[in-house]
Design an enzyme around this catalytic site. Structure first.
Site, PDB file in Angstrom:
ATOM      1  N   GLU A  91       0.793  -1.217   0.000  1.00 52.49           N
ATOM      2  CA  GLU A  91       0.000   0.000   0.000  1.00 52.49           C
ATOM      3  C   GLU A  91       0.831   1.275   0.000  1.00 52.49           C
ATOM      4  O   GLU A  91       1.992   1.291   0.412  1.00 52.49           O
ATOM      5  CB  GLU A  91      -0.944  -0.015   1.191  1.00 52.49           C
ATOM      6  N   CYS A 104       3.528   8.297   0.823  1.00 52.50           N
ATOM      7  CA  CYS A 104       4.154   7.388   1.781  1.00 52.50           C
ATOM      8  C   CYS A 104       4.287   6.025   1.118  1.00 52.50           C
ATOM      9  O   CYS A 104       3.288   5.426   0.736  1.00 52.50           O
ATOM     10  CB  CYS A 104       3.258   7.330   3.030  1.00 52.50           C
ATOM     11  N   CYS A 118       2.177  -2.369  15.671  1.00 53.90           N
ATOM     12  CA  CYS A 118       2.137  -2.123  14.227  1.00 53.90           C
ATOM     13  C   CYS A 118       1.454  -3.263  13.468  1.00 53.90           C
ATOM     14  O   CYS A 118       1.811  -4.430  13.642  1.00 53.90           O
ATOM     15  CB  CYS A 118       3.567  -1.948  13.727  1.00 53.90           C
ATOM     16  N   SER A 210      12.148   6.026  14.660  1.00 52.96           N
ATOM     17  CA  SER A 210      10.989   5.698  15.492  1.00 52.96           C
ATOM     18  C   SER A 210      11.470   5.395  16.907  1.00 52.96           C
ATOM     19  O   SER A 210      12.048   4.340  17.153  1.00 52.96           O
ATOM     20  CB  SER A 210      10.266   4.481  14.918  1.00 52.96           C
TER      21      SER A 210
HETATM   22  N1  SAH Z   1       9.740   0.542   9.710  1.00 57.58           N
HETATM   23  C1  SAH Z   1       9.965   1.934   9.720  1.00 57.58           C
HETATM   24  C2  SAH Z   1       9.099   2.700   8.748  1.00 57.58           C
HETATM   25  C3  SAH Z   1       7.661   2.276   8.614  1.00 57.58           C
HETATM   26  S1  SAH Z   1       6.614   2.610   9.981  1.00 57.58           S
HETATM   27  C4  SAH Z   1       9.811   2.480  11.133  1.00 57.58           C
HETATM   28  O1  SAH Z   1       9.344   1.752  11.992  1.00 57.58           O
HETATM   29  O2  SAH Z   1      10.175   3.635  11.347  1.00 57.58           O
HETATM   30  C5  SAH Z   1       6.432   4.377   9.913  1.00 57.58           C
HETATM   31  C6  SAH Z   1       6.010   4.990  11.217  1.00 57.58           C
HETATM   32  O3  SAH Z   1       4.662   4.613  11.554  1.00 57.58           O
HETATM   33  C7  SAH Z   1       6.873   4.551  12.385  1.00 57.58           C
HETATM   34  O4  SAH Z   1       7.218   5.651  13.202  1.00 57.58           O
HETATM   35  C8  SAH Z   1       5.969   3.588  13.112  1.00 57.58           C
HETATM   36  O5  SAH Z   1       6.350   3.440  14.440  1.00 57.58           O
HETATM   37  C9  SAH Z   1       4.616   4.240  12.922  1.00 57.58           C
HETATM   38  N2  SAH Z   1       3.465   3.368  13.147  1.00 57.58           N
HETATM   39  C10 SAH Z   1       3.381   2.036  12.980  1.00 57.58           C
HETATM   40  N3  SAH Z   1       2.152   1.582  13.302  1.00 57.58           N
HETATM   41  C11 SAH Z   1       1.448   2.670  13.704  1.00 57.58           C
HETATM   42  C12 SAH Z   1       0.106   2.860  14.174  1.00 57.58           C
HETATM   43  N4  SAH Z   1      -0.737   1.836  14.270  1.00 57.58           N
HETATM   44  N5  SAH Z   1      -0.278   4.127  14.511  1.00 57.58           N
HETATM   45  C13 SAH Z   1       0.579   5.178  14.366  1.00 57.58           C
HETATM   46  N6  SAH Z   1       1.837   5.053  13.927  1.00 57.58           N
HETATM   47  C14 SAH Z   1       2.269   3.813  13.594  1.00 57.58           C
HETATM   48 FE1  SF4 Z   2       6.056  -1.681  11.783  1.00 53.85          FE
HETATM   49 FE2  SF4 Z   2       8.112  -1.815  13.464  1.00 53.85          FE
HETATM   50 FE3  SF4 Z   2       8.304  -2.825  11.016  1.00 53.85          FE
HETATM   51 FE4  SF4 Z   2       8.237  -0.152  11.333  1.00 53.85          FE
HETATM   52  S1  SF4 Z   2       9.812  -1.587  12.083  1.00 53.85           S
HETATM   53  S2  SF4 Z   2       7.058  -1.371   9.851  1.00 53.85           S
HETATM   54  S3  SF4 Z   2       6.818  -0.010  13.061  1.00 53.85           S
HETATM   55  S4  SF4 Z   2       6.972  -3.582  12.641  1.00 53.85           S
END
Ligand code: SAH
Ligand code: SF4
Length: 343
Positions: A91, A104, A118, A210
Site C-alpha cells: 500500500e 508514503c 504495528c 521511530s
Molecule cells: N519501519 C519503519 C518505517 C515504517 S513505519 C519504522 O518503523 O520507522 C512508519 C512509522 O509509523 C513509524 O514511526 C511507526 O512506528 C509508525 N506506526 C506504525 N504503526 C502505527 C500505528 N498503528 N499508529 C501510528 N503510527 C504507527
Molecule cells: Fe512496523 Fe516496526 Fe516494522 Fe516499522 S519496524 S514497519 S513499526 S513492525
C-alpha cells in the site's frame, strides 16, 4: 515473468542495451520513456528502432502495475492498494497539504521487526520489494505530476532492505530518473544502526527514527529491535553527524495511553537527544487489532508536548489524516489479507 525495466539505473539500462547488441545511447532513451514519460509498453518507445523494440520485448517488460483499489478520504488523503505478481498486497498513502503532496511508500511486504503496535509487524515478514516495485508505487500514482515529497514510512523496515531502497532513491534523485531533490525524501527507521550509518554517508535524504520510548526496558517490550540496537546507541551515532544544515533528522513518537508520556519520559528523551539539532514528532496511535495498546487522548498528547518543550525540545503533533481510510502503516493490506482468507 519477464525482467522489468522499471527499477533499473541508467548504467544498468545501458548494460542491457549492450548485452542485446543495441546502441548504448538507447539506455538513456529507455530511461526517458519509463521514468520521464511513464510509458507502460516497450512498443510505445518510438525513437527506438523496430528491431530494438522487438529484441527488448523478447527479454523485458516495462513493469508498470497500477493500483487495484483506491480509497479517498474526506480530508483529501488517498490510499492505494497494489497487488503484485505473487498475489501480495502493498500500500501507499497520498497526503495533500496545501501545495505539498506527499506519498508514503512501502519497502517490504510485512516486516521482521515485530513491533507490538504495528499492523505490518503483526503480519510477519513475507518478502522485500525490489527497486522497480518501489518505483512503481511512485510512477503509477494518479497525482504523480503534483508529487513533491516522498516518505519511506509505509509497510516494512527500509534498512532491512537497504540495497533496493537506496537504489530506488538513486532513481528518484538522478537527472536521468525523476530528478527529485533528496531534501524531498525522508526515510524512517526503527533504528538498524549499521545500515543507518551507511545511509547517512551514501545519501542526502532526511532521516526519521521511530523512538516511541526512551527507556531500554520499556522500549524492548514494544520494539524487539531495542535488544540488538538500543535507542541510546542510535542517538549516540546520530550525535556524531552534523544536522545543522539543510539535512534533517527527526524522531517519531507515538503517544500511548498510560505508557510513555510521563515527566520522566520527557526528561529521558531530552537527555538522549542532547546536542542533536532535531525535532520530536508526536503521533496519534491508530489502533490495530490484537494489541492491548491504546492511544493517548488529544489533551494528554498536548500536555506531553508542553513537557517536552519545557526541556527545550522542538515538538510537533502530527495531524492525523486519513484515519477513516485506515491510513496507518499496514492496516489496509492487513484487512485485505483477512478478507481473502475468509473467501
Ligand atoms: N519501519 C519503519 C518505517 C515504517 S513505519 C519504522 O518503523 O520507522 C512508519 C512509522 O509509523 C513509524 O514511526 C511507526 O512506528 C509508525 N506506526 C506504525 N504503526 C502505527 C500505528 N498503528 N499508529 C501510528 N503510527 C504507527
Ligand atoms: Fe512496523 Fe516496526 Fe516494522 Fe516499522 S519496524 S514497519 S513499526 S513492525
Amino acid at each position: 515473468m519477464k525482467n522489468t525495466l522499471l527499477g533499473k539505473t541508467l548504467e544498468e539500462l545501458q548494460g542491457i542495451c549492450l548485452d542485446l547488441k543495441l546502441p548504448k545511447f538507447a539506455g538513456k532513451q529507455i530511461a526517458d520513456w519509463i521514468y520521464l514519460k511513464g510509458v507502460s509498453d516497450i512498443n510505445s518507445m518510438t525513437n527506438l528502432s523496430l528491431n530494438a523494440r522487438q529484441t527488448l520485448s523478447e527479454n523485458f517488460e516495462v513493469g508498470l502495475i497500477p493500483p487495484v483499489e483506491e480509497h479517498h478520504s474526506d480530508d483529501g488523503t488517498s490510499k492505494y492498494l497494489y497487488k503484485y505478481h505473487d498475489n501480495v498486497f502493498v500500500e501507499t498513502v497520498m497526503i495533500p497539504d496545501k501545495s505539498r503532496v506527499t506519498l508514503c511508500v512501502s519497502t517490504q511486504v510485512g516486516c521482521k521487526m515485530g513491533c507490538e503496535f504495528c499492523a505490518t509487524g503483526k503480519q510477519g515478514f513475507n518478502r522485500n520489494l525490489n527497486a522497480g516495485e518501489i518505483i512503481n508505487l511512485v510512477r503509477t500514482l494518479p497525482e504523480f505530476e503534483d508529487l513533491n515529497n516522498i516518505v519511506y514510512m509505509g509497510m516494512g523496515e527500509p534498512f532491512d532492505n537497504y540495497k533496493e531502497v537506496v537504489k530506488s532513491i538513486e532513481i528518484l534523485t538522478s537527472d536521468w530518473g525523476f530528478a527529485m531533490s533528496p531534501r524531498r525524501i525522508t526515510v524512517s527507521t526503527s533504528g538498524i544502526i549499521p545500515q543507518m550509518i551507511d545511509f547517512i554517508y551514501e545519501t542526502q535524504c532526511h532521516l526519521a527514527i521511530s523512538m516511541h520510548n526512551p527507556f531500554h526496558k520499556e522500549r524492548q517490550e514494544i520494539m524487539p529491535i531495542e535488544k540488538k540496537y538500543p535507542i541510546e546507541d542510535v542517538c549516540d551515532e546520530i550525535r556524531k553527524h552534523n544536522w545543522y544544515g539543510q539535512r534533517r533528522v527527526s524522531f517519531e513518537y507515538i503517544v500511548f495511553k498510560g505508557k510513555n508520556n510521563t515527566y520522566d519520559h520527557a526528561k529521558e528523551i531530552s537527555y538522549l537527544l542532547r546536542g542533536i539539532e532535531t525535532r520530536v514528532n508526536l503521533i496519534r496511535y491508530h489502533s490495530t487489532p490484537d494489541t492491548a495498546l491504546e492511544g493517548a487522548s488529544d489533551e494528554e498528547i498536548q500536555r506531553f508536548q508542553e513537557e517536552l518543550e519545557g526541556f527545550g525540545l522542538i515538538t510537533t503533533i502530527r495531524a492525523s489524516k486519513g484515519e477513516d481510510i485506515l491510513a496507518a502503516c499496514g492496516l489496509l493490506s492487513t484487512k485485505k489479507i483477512m478478507e481473502e482468507n475468509r473467501e
